[in-house]
Design a protein around this motif. Sequence first.
Motif, PDB file in Angstrom:
ATOM      1  N   SER A 213       0.824  -1.192   0.000  1.00  0.00           N
ATOM      2  CA  SER A 213       0.000   0.000   0.000  1.00  0.00           C
ATOM      3  C   SER A 213       0.873   1.262   0.000  1.00  0.00           C
ATOM      4  O   SER A 213       0.573   2.246  -0.688  1.00  0.00           O
ATOM      5  CB  SER A 213      -0.918  -0.055   1.223  1.00  0.00           C
ATOM      6  OG  SER A 213      -1.864   0.941   1.191  1.00  0.00           O
ATOM      7  N   SER A 251     -16.087  -0.811   1.759  1.00  0.00           N
ATOM      8  CA  SER A 251     -15.503   0.535   1.833  1.00  0.00           C
ATOM      9  C   SER A 251     -14.210   0.517   2.629  1.00  0.00           C
ATOM     10  O   SER A 251     -13.956  -0.403   3.408  1.00  0.00           O
ATOM     11  CB  SER A 251     -16.493   1.493   2.488  1.00  0.00           C
ATOM     12  OG  SER A 251     -16.672   1.140   3.843  1.00  0.00           O
ATOM     13  N   TYR A 252     -13.407   1.558   2.452  1.00  0.00           N
ATOM     14  CA  TYR A 252     -12.157   1.679   3.204  1.00  0.00           C
ATOM     15  C   TYR A 252     -12.417   1.532   4.701  1.00  0.00           C
ATOM     16  O   TYR A 252     -11.706   0.826   5.397  1.00  0.00           O
ATOM     17  CB  TYR A 252     -11.537   3.061   2.989  1.00  0.00           C
ATOM     18  CG  TYR A 252     -10.888   3.311   1.652  1.00  0.00           C
ATOM     19  CD1 TYR A 252     -10.086   2.353   1.037  1.00  0.00           C
ATOM     20  CD2 TYR A 252     -11.028   4.551   1.013  1.00  0.00           C
ATOM     21  CE1 TYR A 252      -9.460   2.616  -0.180  1.00  0.00           C
ATOM     22  CE2 TYR A 252     -10.404   4.821  -0.190  1.00  0.00           C
ATOM     23  CZ  TYR A 252      -9.626   3.857  -0.789  1.00  0.00           C
ATOM     24  OH  TYR A 252      -9.005   4.123  -1.974  1.00  0.00           O
ATOM     25  N   ILE A 253     -13.450   2.259   5.185  1.00  0.00           N
ATOM     26  CA  ILE A 253     -13.696   2.254   6.636  1.00  0.00           C
ATOM     27  C   ILE A 253     -14.047   0.862   7.126  1.00  0.00           C
ATOM     28  O   ILE A 253     -13.536   0.395   8.136  1.00  0.00           O
ATOM     29  CB  ILE A 253     -14.825   3.247   7.006  1.00  0.00           C
ATOM     30  CG1 ILE A 253     -14.348   4.667   6.738  1.00  0.00           C
ATOM     31  CG2 ILE A 253     -15.262   3.084   8.449  1.00  0.00           C
ATOM     32  CD1 ILE A 253     -15.291   5.744   7.169  1.00  0.00           C
ATOM     33  N   ILE A 271      -4.675  -0.142   4.766  1.00  0.00           N
ATOM     34  CA  ILE A 271      -5.583   0.684   3.979  1.00  0.00           C
ATOM     35  C   ILE A 271      -5.205   2.173   4.044  1.00  0.00           C
ATOM     36  O   ILE A 271      -5.527   2.943   3.144  1.00  0.00           O
ATOM     37  CB  ILE A 271      -7.036   0.463   4.475  1.00  0.00           C
ATOM     38  CG1 ILE A 271      -7.434  -1.013   4.328  1.00  0.00           C
ATOM     39  CG2 ILE A 271      -8.038   1.324   3.751  1.00  0.00           C
ATOM     40  CD1 ILE A 271      -7.591  -1.479   2.908  1.00  0.00           C
ATOM     41  N   GLU A 272      -4.481   2.559   5.118  1.00  0.00           N
ATOM     42  CA  GLU A 272      -4.204   3.994   5.335  1.00  0.00           C
ATOM     43  C   GLU A 272      -3.561   4.719   4.142  1.00  0.00           C
ATOM     44  O   GLU A 272      -4.100   5.735   3.702  1.00  0.00           O
ATOM     45  CB  GLU A 272      -3.317   4.183   6.569  1.00  0.00           C
ATOM     46  CG  GLU A 272      -4.089   4.084   7.861  1.00  0.00           C
ATOM     47  CD  GLU A 272      -3.176   4.095   9.081  1.00  0.00           C
ATOM     48  OE1 GLU A 272      -2.039   4.609   8.987  1.00  0.00           O
ATOM     49  OE2 GLU A 272      -3.606   3.581  10.127  1.00  0.00           O
ATOM     50  N   ILE A 275      -6.070   5.086   1.329  1.00  0.00           N
ATOM     51  CA  ILE A 275      -7.102   6.094   1.590  1.00  0.00           C
ATOM     52  C   ILE A 275      -6.561   7.478   1.287  1.00  0.00           C
ATOM     53  O   ILE A 275      -7.198   8.286   0.613  1.00  0.00           O
ATOM     54  CB  ILE A 275      -7.530   6.081   3.079  1.00  0.00           C
ATOM     55  CG1 ILE A 275      -8.240   4.791   3.408  1.00  0.00           C
ATOM     56  CG2 ILE A 275      -8.401   7.289   3.410  1.00  0.00           C
ATOM     57  CD1 ILE A 275      -8.805   4.741   4.816  1.00  0.00           C
ATOM     58  N   LYS A 276      -5.357   7.732   1.794  1.00  0.00           N
ATOM     59  CA  LYS A 276      -4.771   9.065   1.666  1.00  0.00           C
ATOM     60  C   LYS A 276      -4.628   9.466   0.195  1.00  0.00           C
ATOM     61  O   LYS A 276      -4.769  10.624  -0.161  1.00  0.00           O
ATOM     62  CB  LYS A 276      -3.399   9.059   2.344  1.00  0.00           C
ATOM     63  CG  LYS A 276      -3.095  10.356   3.056  1.00  0.00           C
ATOM     64  CD  LYS A 276      -1.963  10.179   4.016  1.00  0.00           C
ATOM     65  CE  LYS A 276      -1.012  11.360   3.946  1.00  0.00           C
ATOM     66  NZ  LYS A 276       0.259  11.026   4.602  1.00  0.00           N
ATOM     67  N   GLY A 278      -6.426   7.884  -2.281  1.00  0.00           N
ATOM     68  CA  GLY A 278      -7.646   7.507  -3.016  1.00  0.00           C
ATOM     69  C   GLY A 278      -7.464   6.359  -4.007  1.00  0.00           C
ATOM     70  O   GLY A 278      -8.058   6.352  -5.084  1.00  0.00           O
ATOM     71  N   LYS A 298     -13.591   3.849  -1.807  1.00  0.00           N
ATOM     72  CA  LYS A 298     -13.865   4.952  -0.892  1.00  0.00           C
ATOM     73  C   LYS A 298     -15.251   4.825  -0.270  1.00  0.00           C
ATOM     74  O   LYS A 298     -15.405   4.768   0.936  1.00  0.00           O
ATOM     75  CB  LYS A 298     -13.744   6.260  -1.679  1.00  0.00           C
ATOM     76  CG  LYS A 298     -13.678   7.468  -0.801  1.00  0.00           C
ATOM     77  CD  LYS A 298     -13.187   8.668  -1.598  1.00  0.00           C
ATOM     78  CE  LYS A 298     -13.569   9.925  -0.881  1.00  0.00           C
ATOM     79  NZ  LYS A 298     -13.819  11.027  -1.785  1.00  0.00           N
ATOM     80  N   GLU A 299     -16.239   4.794  -1.116  1.00  0.00           N
ATOM     81  CA  GLU A 299     -17.599   4.667  -0.601  1.00  0.00           C
ATOM     82  C   GLU A 299     -18.423   3.809  -1.527  1.00  0.00           C
ATOM     83  O   GLU A 299     -18.271   3.881  -2.748  1.00  0.00           O
ATOM     84  CB  GLU A 299     -18.256   6.040  -0.502  1.00  0.00           C
ATOM     85  CG  GLU A 299     -18.515   6.458   0.922  1.00  0.00           C
ATOM     86  CD  GLU A 299     -18.724   7.940   1.010  1.00  0.00           C
ATOM     87  OE1 GLU A 299     -19.591   8.424   0.268  1.00  0.00           O
ATOM     88  OE2 GLU A 299     -18.009   8.593   1.791  1.00  0.00           O
TER      89      GLU A 299
END
Length: 462
Positions: A213, A251-253, A271-272, A275-276, A278, A298-299
Motif C-alpha cells: 500500500s 468501503s475503506y472504513i 488501507i491507510e 485512503i490518503k 484515493g 472509498k464509498e
Amino acid sequence: MKFGGTSVGDGKRIKHVAQLAKEYREKGNELVLVTSALSGVTDALLKCARDASETGKTSIVKEFIADLTKQHHQAAHDAIEVNGIVEKVSNELDLRIEELEKALIGICYLGELTVRSIDYISSYGERLAAPLLCGSLNSIGVRSKAFTGGEAGIITNDEYGNAKPVEITYSLVKERLEPLLKNGVPVVTGFIGENEAGIITTLGRGGSDFTASILGAALGSDEIWLWKEVHGILTTDPKIVPEAQTIPVISYIEAMELSYFGAKVLHPRAIEPAIKHGIPVRVKNTFHPESPGTIVVKEQKTIKDIVKAVTVIKNVALINVSGAGMVGTIGVAARVFTTLANAGVNIIMISQGSSEANISIVVDESHLDKAVKAIKVEFRNGTIKEVTADRNICVVAVVGAGMANTPGVAGRVFGALGKAHVNVIMISQGSSQHNISFVVSEDGAKKAVQVLHKEFGLEKVR
Ligand code: ADP
Ligand code: ASP
Ligand code: MG
C-alpha cells in the motif's frame, strides 16, 4: 501487487507468481511486486532466535540454517528455469544465509534478544524470497531487480516491530522505482524498511500488505492488489465458518474496522496509504486469478447489507478496575488511560458503567502484566480498590457501514446471542456506528461468530 506467504510457499508457487506477473505485464500494465517470506519462514526465524537466546546452543542454529538453506535451494531449482540463473540466485542466497547464521550465533553467545535484533533476524524471510522471485522472472524473460524495503525507499521511525514510514518515503520510492517500470518489474521485500540510520525495521506481522500500500501510494498507482490464499475479504474467517462468502465490494472504513477487529486477512494499517491517495485496493486469490475477489473503495453507492462481516480478536485480556472511591471523583478515567499509555499498553476497548464504580479495559494479552502493575502503582493511595484480570476472553465484532442509523441492529446481535446461550461480558459500540464489539469467554467466541453469521444471512451467495 503483493503476494503473501502461501502464494510464494515454494518454488512451484513462485514460478506461478512470476508467470502471473508476466501475463499482467503483457496486457500492458506496469507492475511492482512485493513478496512475503515463504510460508512459515518468519515464524521459524523468530523461534530460532528465541531458542538461541534462551539456550545458547549453537547446534540449534546449525540445524535451522541447514534446513533453511535446503528449503531455499530447492525453491531456486523449482522456480527458475535457466541453469545459470539458478546458480547466481543460489550464491546470493548463500551469502545472505551466512550473514543470518553469524547473527544467530551471536545471539547464542550474548544470550539476549533485543527488539532491534528481532527485526533484523525476521527480515531474512523476505530477503531470501525476493531474489527467488526476481530470478524466476528473469528466467522467463522479464527484466527484474530485487530491492529490500529500505533500498526501495521505505524509511521508517524507530518503533521496532511496528515501524511506520516517515514522509520522505513517498518521494524516495517514486524516485527509485518509477524509472524502472517501463522496462521491467521491480521486486520489493514486504514487511521491512529501515530507519534513518539505515538499520532494518519491520512494519508488524502481516506487514507486506502495508508495504504494497505504501509503494502503491508513492507511485500513484491505479490499484493496489493483495494476492492471498483466500478469494478475497470474506464475511468471516473461513476457518470458523466454512460457508463464509467473498464480499465483492467493501468501503475503506469497513475494511479498516475489520482488520482492527481481528480479521487476519489485512494488516491493520494496510488501507491507510491507499485512503490518503484515493487508490482502490483489490484482494485476490493467487490460485484462482479468474475470480474477481474483493475491491475496497472509498464509498459504496448502495448498501444492501446492514452487516458485512463478523470478526474475532484472540490473545486479548480484560482488566476490571473498581472501587467506590471512583464514584464522582473527577479524572480517574483520564489517569487510568494516561498510566496505560505511558506504560506502552495497547488499549483495544473500553467501557465505563454509568455508576462510575468500575472501568473495563481490553488490552493485548502480552501487555496485561505491565498494565495491571502500572495501574496498581498509580493508584496505590486507594481510589481504586480492586484490579482484576481475565485472560480467557475474546473480542467479537460485527462490522458494516449499513448499521449507521439502522435501528435494532444491537437488539438483533444480543438477542441472537442470548438465544444461543452465549454470555456477553462487556459491550462497546464505536461512535462511528460501523461496528458493534463485545467480549465473550474464549469458549464462547466460535459459537458467537457462527450465530451472528447466520443471524445476518452472511452465508448467502452475494
Ligand atoms: P497472506 O497470504 O497475504 O499473508 P493471510 O494469511 O494474512 O494472507 O490472510 C488470509 C487468512 O486470513 C486466511 O487463511 C483466513 O483464514 C484468514 N481470515 C480471517 N478472517 C478473514 C476474512 N474475513 N476474510 C478472509 N480471510 C480471513
Ligand atoms: N512474513 C511476515 C509475517 O509472516 C510479513 C507478511 O507475511 O506479510 O508476518
Ligand atoms: Mg498476511
